[in-house]
Scaffold this active site. Structure first.
Site, mmCIF file in Angstrom:
data_model
loop_
_atom_site.group_PDB
_atom_site.id
_atom_site.type_symbol
_atom_site.label_atom_id
_atom_site.label_comp_id
_atom_site.label_asym_id
_atom_site.label_seq_id
_atom_site.Cartn_x
_atom_site.Cartn_y
_atom_site.Cartn_z
ATOM 1 C CG HIS A 178 13.705 -39.246 -0.714
ATOM 2 N ND1 HIS A 178 13.862 -40.581 0.008
ATOM 3 C CD2 HIS A 178 13.427 -37.984 -0.253
ATOM 4 C CE1 HIS A 178 13.626 -39.780 1.204
ATOM 5 N NE2 HIS A 178 13.431 -38.135 1.393
ATOM 6 C CB SER A 179 17.290 -38.239 -0.417
ATOM 7 O OG SER A 179 19.040 -38.301 0.322
ATOM 8 C CE1 TYR A 180 22.565 -42.799 -5.839
ATOM 9 C CE2 TYR A 180 20.563 -43.954 -5.452
ATOM 10 C CZ TYR A 180 21.457 -44.172 -6.090
ATOM 11 O OH TYR A 180 21.788 -44.838 -7.160
#
Length: 233
Positions: free
Chosen positions: A73-75
């Protein structure tokens, strides 16, 4: 049985997957939420980006997991994408959840316009860590008040070296099987490195009508997407 390894984005720990992991287990699969070094209950540790890659690879190898779906997720798309090529034949698929896709030699802050100018002063002012967002920063992302509170209370400063150090890939991330989940309240388009494998049909695109933290705003929908990804060949 598929083994899902669930890696949360910046500021978050394994706790962020509390509403997703049970649905995967109920469907008969394994689900391993991870906390990366320097975050949540591991907040006292120092960590660089390759430490985060090692956290993921180490968990897969230590538990001898097979048929693995790595979820970033994300980063955490950055370390997940690197870990994916390092676990070799154990990998079934990568799922990037509104995530950054790694490019060899580029860092997380290189991946979005003005990233260094935005993040590096914050790191300098907070002992090398990226402070988590305030409640107001989660507005417009489909989150109810309880979810925002969980993010604010549970968020921890993110170790800065993981954001500024470059990714190390032997081959482009687009060469491995993947699903890209785009959360539409956070924008319509996936990052540039996802465009070519999506256009070529090597990756599958899924769009969710929710915000950047779907594990809190739309956990049932996200679990369904993950289960579908496990069925992809």
């Amino acid at each position: 049985m598929t083994e899902f390894v669930l890696v949360p984005g910046a500021w978050l720990g394994a706790w962020a997957w509390a509403e997703v992991a049970p649905a995967l287990r109920t469907a008969g699969h394994g689900a391993l939420p991870l906390t990366l070094g320097g975050l949540a209950e591991r907040g006292g540790e120092s960590a660089g980006q390759q430490d985060h890659v090692a956290d993921i690879v180490g968990a897969v190898e230590r538990l001898d997991l097979r048929d693995v779906v790595l979820v970033g997720h994300s980063y955490s798309g950055i370390p997940v994408g690197q870990a994916a090529e390092r676990i070799g034949g154990r990998l079934r698929r990568v799922v990037y959840v509104d995530a950054t896709v790694p490019v060899d030699g580029q860092s997380f802050v290189d991946s979005w316009p003005g990233g260094r100018a935005l993040v590096e002063p914050a790191l300098a002012g907070h002992d090398g860590r990226w402070p988590p967002p305030a409640a107001a920063d989660y507005a417009g992302q489909g989150l109810d008040a309880e979810s925002v509170e969980r993010l604010v209370v549970g968020g921890t400063p993110h170790p800065g070296a993981t954001l500024t150090e470059p990714a190390r890939l032997s081959h482009p991330a687009g060469g491995l099987p993947a699903t890209y989940v785009k959360c539409l309240l956070d924008g319509d388009e996936p990052p540039a490195p996802a465009a070519e494998p999506l256009a070529a049909g090597r990756w599958r695109m899924v769009r969710l009508e929710t915000g950047h933290w779907p594990m809190l705003s739309a956990p049932a929908e996200l679990a369904r997407v993950l289960l579908e990804a496990a069925e992809e060949s």
